[in-house]
Design a protein around this motif. Structure first.
Motif, PDB file in Angstrom:
ATOM      1  N   HIS A 293       0.834  -1.204   0.000  1.00  0.00           N
ATOM      2  CA  HIS A 293       0.000   0.000   0.000  1.00  0.00           C
ATOM      3  C   HIS A 293       0.871   1.257   0.000  1.00  0.00           C
TER       4      HIS A 293
ATOM      5  N   ALA B 228      -6.009   4.543   5.014  1.00  0.00           N
ATOM      6  CA  ALA B 228      -6.748   4.302   3.776  1.00  0.00           C
ATOM      7  C   ALA B 228      -6.674   5.496   2.836  1.00  0.00           C
ATOM      8  N   TYR B 229      -6.648   6.697   3.395  1.00  0.00           N
ATOM      9  CA  TYR B 229      -6.655   7.914   2.577  1.00  0.00           C
ATOM     10  C   TYR B 229      -5.290   8.602   2.550  1.00  0.00           C
TER      11      TYR B 229
ATOM     12  N   SER C 284      -6.437  -0.534  -5.739  1.00  0.00           N
ATOM     13  CA  SER C 284      -6.170   0.238  -4.526  1.00  0.00           C
ATOM     14  C   SER C 284      -6.610  -0.571  -3.315  1.00  0.00           C
TER      15      SER C 284
ATOM     16  N   ARG D 236      -7.872   0.989  -0.711  1.00  0.00           N
ATOM     17  CA  ARG D 236      -8.738   1.897   0.025  1.00  0.00           C
ATOM     18  C   ARG D 236     -10.039   1.228   0.464  1.00  0.00           C
TER      19      ARG D 236
ATOM     20  N   GLN E  52     -11.276   0.608   4.260  1.00  0.00           N
ATOM     21  CA  GLN E  52     -12.550   1.156   4.718  1.00  0.00           C
ATOM     22  C   GLN E  52     -13.369   0.089   5.438  1.00  0.00           C
TER      23      GLN E  52
END
Length: 261
Positions: free
Chosen positions: A108, A165-166, A235, A237, A241
């Motif tokens: 990541h 995540a962001y 991704s 993300r 989440q």
């Protein structure tokens, strides 16, 4: 766990396999001698928990300040208890985060533009930061309600996962490291102490073992799910989440572990 990413980074060929062998050797060399000095319980040394000197039949002082006899739940009664079910759900939701973040953290970080060597260092740093978290929250557990502390550390982990995540730069990553690392470490001693506080020490291992197959679901499914979502979306993300929601659910179920067993 701390030496794994550091050793692997220093080995250019078959790094992780060689690291696993080195770690296995260390565990054997260090572990076997310790089995000669470890004892199963304080009573083996004529002591009570925390070095208390009073009789085993005497009441013990809880963190709340109330005096109560030590609990000694039977396995059957524990498994039928709503408290056990809520604790099992809390711990099971938590396990989705553990292996998933360790396994997919470096990919990541690389995907968001962090250099591979820096990403490996960050993984080691997260484990390192967890150490003071264990000391801090483990100590707080002696003075404050462990259920509320576990709820707190899981919500902090949820916040850390959401930041991760962001994350788009190194500042976000370091915010994740501090928040998630401390909370991740803090949950470890609190979980053990809280489980013992609920069900007692006599059948602690058996009750913990009964929970293990359910906790294993998250350890197995979580990393596979994260990898699948990366393959589909390009991704992590979405996966993170989902893990954020699982961390919140874990905190909620820890909060619901109320009442007397």
């Amino acid at each position: 766990a701390l030496i794994v990413p550091l050793l692997a980074k220093s080995i250019s060929v078959n790094g992780w396999r060689t690291t696993a062998i080195y770690c296995g050797i260390v565990f054997w060399v260090a572990g076997l001698p310790f089995t000669l000095v470890f004892r199963n319980k304080p009573e083996d040394l004529g002591l009570l928990p925390d070095g208390d000197a009073h009789s085993p039949d005497s009441p013990v002082l809880e963190a709340s300040g109330h005096v109560a006899p030590e609990k000694n739940a039977s396995v059957r009664d524990a498994l039928k208890s709503p408290i056990f079910v809520r604790l099992l759900l809390a711990e099971s939701f938590r396990t989705f985060l553990l292996g998933s973040l360790v396994l997919h953290q470096i990919p990541h970080l690389i995907a968001i533009g962090i250099a591979e060597e820096t990403a490996a260092n960050i993984l080691g740093l997260m484990i390192l930061i967890s150490i003071p978290g264990r000391v801090i929250f483990g100590t707080l557990g002696d003075f404050f309600n462990k259920r509320l502390l576990l709820t707190t550390v899981m919500l902090l982990q949820a916040l850390g996962v959401l930041i991760f995540a962001y994350a788009s730069n190194i500042v976000h990553v370091y915010a994740f490291l501090v928040i998630y690392g401390l909370a991740y470490g803090g949950a470890i001693p609190l979980l053990m102490a809280f489980r013992g506080e609920l069900f007692g020490r006599e059948r602690f291992a058996t009750i913990s073992g009964a929970m293990a197959p359910f906790r294993m679901i998250g350890n197995v499914v979580g990393p596979v799910f994260a990898g699948y979502m990366f393959d589909v979306t390009g991704s992590y993300r979405v996966a993170f989440q989902v893990f954020f929601l699982f961390a919140v659910l874990s905190g909620l179920f820890f909060y619901l572990v109320k009442g007397e067993f």
